[in-house]
Design an enzyme around this catalytic site. Structure first.
Site, PDB file in Angstrom:
ATOM      1  N   LYS A  22      66.522  65.203  31.414  1.00  0.00           N
ATOM      2  CA  LYS A  22      65.965  63.883  31.728  1.00  0.00           C
ATOM      3  C   LYS A  22      64.477  63.837  31.395  1.00  0.00           C
ATOM      4  O   LYS A  22      64.008  62.908  30.735  1.00  0.00           O
ATOM      5  CB  LYS A  22      66.157  63.579  33.224  1.00  0.00           C
ATOM      6  CG  LYS A  22      65.355  62.383  33.713  1.00  0.00           C
ATOM      7  CD  LYS A  22      65.602  62.080  35.172  1.00  0.00           C
ATOM      8  CE  LYS A  22      64.753  62.839  36.165  1.00  0.00           C
ATOM      9  NZ  LYS A  22      63.371  62.361  36.327  1.00  0.00           N
ATOM     10  N   ASN A  23      63.735  64.843  31.871  1.00  0.00           N
ATOM     11  CA  ASN A  23      62.279  64.763  31.761  1.00  0.00           C
ATOM     12  C   ASN A  23      61.752  65.097  30.371  1.00  0.00           C
ATOM     13  O   ASN A  23      60.549  65.029  30.129  1.00  0.00           O
ATOM     14  CB  ASN A  23      61.619  65.645  32.838  1.00  0.00           C
ATOM     15  CG  ASN A  23      61.793  65.023  34.215  1.00  0.00           C
ATOM     16  OD1 ASN A  23      62.180  63.855  34.339  1.00  0.00           O
ATOM     17  ND2 ASN A  23      61.529  65.801  35.253  1.00  0.00           N
ATOM     18  N   CYS A 116      55.397  55.830  46.010  1.00  0.00           N
ATOM     19  CA  CYS A 116      56.544  56.666  45.652  1.00  0.00           C
ATOM     20  C   CYS A 116      56.874  57.535  46.854  1.00  0.00           C
ATOM     21  O   CYS A 116      55.971  58.023  47.535  1.00  0.00           O
ATOM     22  CB  CYS A 116      56.187  57.535  44.459  1.00  0.00           C
ATOM     23  SG  CYS A 116      57.453  58.737  44.048  1.00  0.00           S
ATOM     24  N   ARG A 121      51.095  59.992  43.882  1.00  0.00           N
ATOM     25  CA  ARG A 121      51.282  60.014  42.432  1.00  0.00           C
ATOM     26  C   ARG A 121      50.445  58.981  41.667  1.00  0.00           C
ATOM     27  O   ARG A 121      50.973  58.102  40.998  1.00  0.00           O
ATOM     28  CB  ARG A 121      52.776  59.844  42.097  1.00  0.00           C
ATOM     29  CG  ARG A 121      53.634  60.884  42.763  1.00  0.00           C
ATOM     30  CD  ARG A 121      55.075  60.739  42.420  1.00  0.00           C
ATOM     31  NE  ARG A 121      55.408  61.267  41.116  1.00  0.00           N
ATOM     32  CZ  ARG A 121      56.627  61.195  40.584  1.00  0.00           C
ATOM     33  NH1 ARG A 121      57.606  60.616  41.241  1.00  0.00           N
ATOM     34  NH2 ARG A 121      56.872  61.706  39.404  1.00  0.00           N
ATOM     35  N   ASP A 304      60.711  70.541  41.353  1.00  0.00           N
ATOM     36  CA  ASP A 304      62.014  69.872  41.217  1.00  0.00           C
ATOM     37  C   ASP A 304      63.189  70.763  41.626  1.00  0.00           C
ATOM     38  O   ASP A 304      64.334  70.308  41.613  1.00  0.00           O
ATOM     39  CB  ASP A 304      62.213  69.379  39.771  1.00  0.00           C
ATOM     40  CG  ASP A 304      61.318  68.201  39.434  1.00  0.00           C
ATOM     41  OD1 ASP A 304      60.735  67.617  40.367  1.00  0.00           O
ATOM     42  OD2 ASP A 304      61.206  67.868  38.242  1.00  0.00           O
ATOM     43  N   ARG A 396      70.125  58.864  39.177  1.00  0.00           N
ATOM     44  CA  ARG A 396      68.954  58.732  38.304  1.00  0.00           C
ATOM     45  C   ARG A 396      68.789  59.964  37.421  1.00  0.00           C
ATOM     46  O   ARG A 396      68.296  59.858  36.303  1.00  0.00           O
ATOM     47  CB  ARG A 396      67.679  58.578  39.157  1.00  0.00           C
ATOM     48  CG  ARG A 396      67.615  57.269  39.882  1.00  0.00           C
ATOM     49  CD  ARG A 396      66.296  57.118  40.567  1.00  0.00           C
ATOM     50  NE  ARG A 396      65.219  57.299  39.592  1.00  0.00           N
ATOM     51  CZ  ARG A 396      63.945  57.274  39.889  1.00  0.00           C
ATOM     52  NH1 ARG A 396      63.564  57.103  41.130  1.00  0.00           N
ATOM     53  NH2 ARG A 396      63.031  57.429  38.959  1.00  0.00           N
TER      54      ARG A 396
END
Ligand code: EPU
Length: 419
Positions: A22-23, A116, A121, A304, A396
């Site tokens: 994803k990132n 967030c 952030r 993460d 997501r």
């Protein structure tokens, strides 16, 4: 709102194919805005955040064709430079269009993302870097409004290591006049993958993967092909699930060289791990031993993966100390894990987790993407039924997670549309 129902307490066994990261996919899709030629991408994961990015790119005027994990993006017809609040607020990574739009069109209007769940952030480093490259930037009506007839190369030292900040500045620098040097750059593998895609498009970049990235600007970039790297966090999540629940897993399509910190911790917890090529095999025949983790920028242990490792510590032998140094509010899973019987005490940015012999299923609530993954792992270990609400967070960033867990013999079921 969908929920996930898990019947836990069973070992997991089987094979899972790792999806694209994803990132890495999100910044590479945004990089497509830098040129008028087509960008053909493979291994693009089918995730909610990717769909949001494609929607944003279409809104800007790009054409996007998607066929499974392949995406063909053409930004030749981009006619708008505005990323609206309604899209940015649902996905902070939308800020990644700021650098490319400004570099190619000389202006950009990107909504500030706002609050967030996992922390404040801010995007001040993105703005500071672009200003150093000569951009005029103001905040107007909640939008970052940036202008520059042509960006100029600059030496930028970021105040902290920022992944998307590094990516935004690296993308902007590809079309700037002269050389840009980003010091204190993020070394994450996703930054390296973005750099590889940019180089394929004609960019001149050196040092990606180190803390000093040098970009020599070129007049224009061209279309290219690129295959998105494997998702090291998805891979780590599945390994962690099997290390916690017991059993054996073979991951295919993984990039073990990007996963040292996670693999080290899982070995320390008692797992046997072999990695060869794009395969990783993990087997766990015992109750895990508690491990201490401290999150930090790559190559240290990823924030993460923090919630997932904490879930493992919850049922481990001994006490694990988990310290979060990247985001100030990334312990929201703790209260939910406690509902499953975990023994966790938070002291500032540290959680002390005393391993319990077992957890017991309960109804819990997902609060953010990786917290949800931690709850899934705890649910797989817990005896009886765990129902996780608000799993849109999970969608997501994890592709078909319940199907992949099903391949491992887990009893996981999506309950759709419940109020
Ligand atoms: N920061 C600032 N100012 C900035 C930029 C960052 O103060 O201008 C701070 C942040 O508040 C944070 C720290 O610097 O405390 C590091 O944040 P970073 O900018 O690196 O995070 P990010 O780029 O917004 C990416 C990932 C996150 C991941 C972090 C850290 C993407 C799209 N997102 O976010 O992924 O947690 O790096 O590795 O790449 C996830 O996938 O669940 C996720 C949240």
């Amino acid at each position: 709102m969908d929920k996930l129902r898990i019947e836990g307490g069973r070992p997991l066994r089987g094979e899972v194919a790792v999806s694209g990261a994803k990132n890495a996919a999100l910044p590479i899709l945004c990089a497509g805005l830098l040129c008028a030629g087509p960008l053909a991408l493979g291994n693009v994961p089918q995730l909610h955040d990717v769909a949001t990015t494609l929607k944003l790119l279409r809104r800007l005027g790009a054409t996007v064709e998607r066929d499974g994990e392949r995406v063909l993006l053409d930004a030749a017809g981009v006619g708008s430079v505005e990323a609206p609040y309604e899209l940015v607020r649902t996905m902070r990574a939308s800020i990644l269009v700021l650098g490319p739009l400004l570099a190619r069109f000389g202006e950009a209007r990107v909504s500030l993302p706002g609050g967030c769940a996992i922390g404040q952030r801010p995007v001040d480093q993105h703005i500071k870097g672009l200003q150093a490259m000569g951009a005029q930037i103001s905040i107007e009506h909640g939008y970052v409004v940036a202008k520059a007839s042509r960006l100029a190369g600059a030496r930028i030292v970021t105040d902290m290591v920022t992944v998307t900040g590094t990516e935004n500045l690296m993308m902007a620098a590809t079309l700037a006049d002269g050389e840009t040097v980003i010091e204190n750059a993020a070394r994450e593998p996703e930054v390296v993958d973005l750099a590889a895609a940019l180089v394929a498009m004609g960019a001149r970049i050196e040092g990606a993967g180190t803390d000093r990235i040098a970009v020599r600007g070129v007049g224009r970039l061209h279309g290219a092909e690129h295959r998105v790297m494997a998702d090291r966090i998805e891979a780590g999540t599945f390994l962690c699930a099997v290390a916690a629940a017991g059993g054996e897993i073979t991951l295919t399509g993984a990039q073990p060289a990007t996963m040292d910190a996670t693999l080290d911790k899982l070995r320390e917890a008692g797992a046997t791990i072999e990695a060869a090529g794009d395969h990783i095999r993990l087997s766990m025949k015992r109750r895990p031993r508690a491990v201490n983790v401290r999150t930090a920028p790559y190559p240290a242990f990823a924030t993460d993966m923090q919630a997932q490792l904490m879930a493992l510590d919850c049922i481990a032998e001994g006490t694990g100390v988990v310290t979060e140094t990247i985001f100030e509010n990334r312990f929201m899973h703790v209260l939910e894990l406690q509902r499953l019987g975990a023994d966790i005490v938070i002291e500032g940015s540290t959680a002390v987790v005393r391993g319990m012999p077992k957890l017991s299923g309960a109804a819990v609530m997902a609060t953010d993407l990786r917290a949800s993954a931690g709850l899934v792992i705890a649910g797989l270990v817990a005896e009886g039924q765990t129902v996780i609400d608000r799993i849109y967070h999970l969608d997501r960033g994890y592709e078909r997670m319940e199907a992949k867990l099903g391949q491992l013999g887990a009893r996981v079921e999506r309950v759709t549309g419940s109020p």
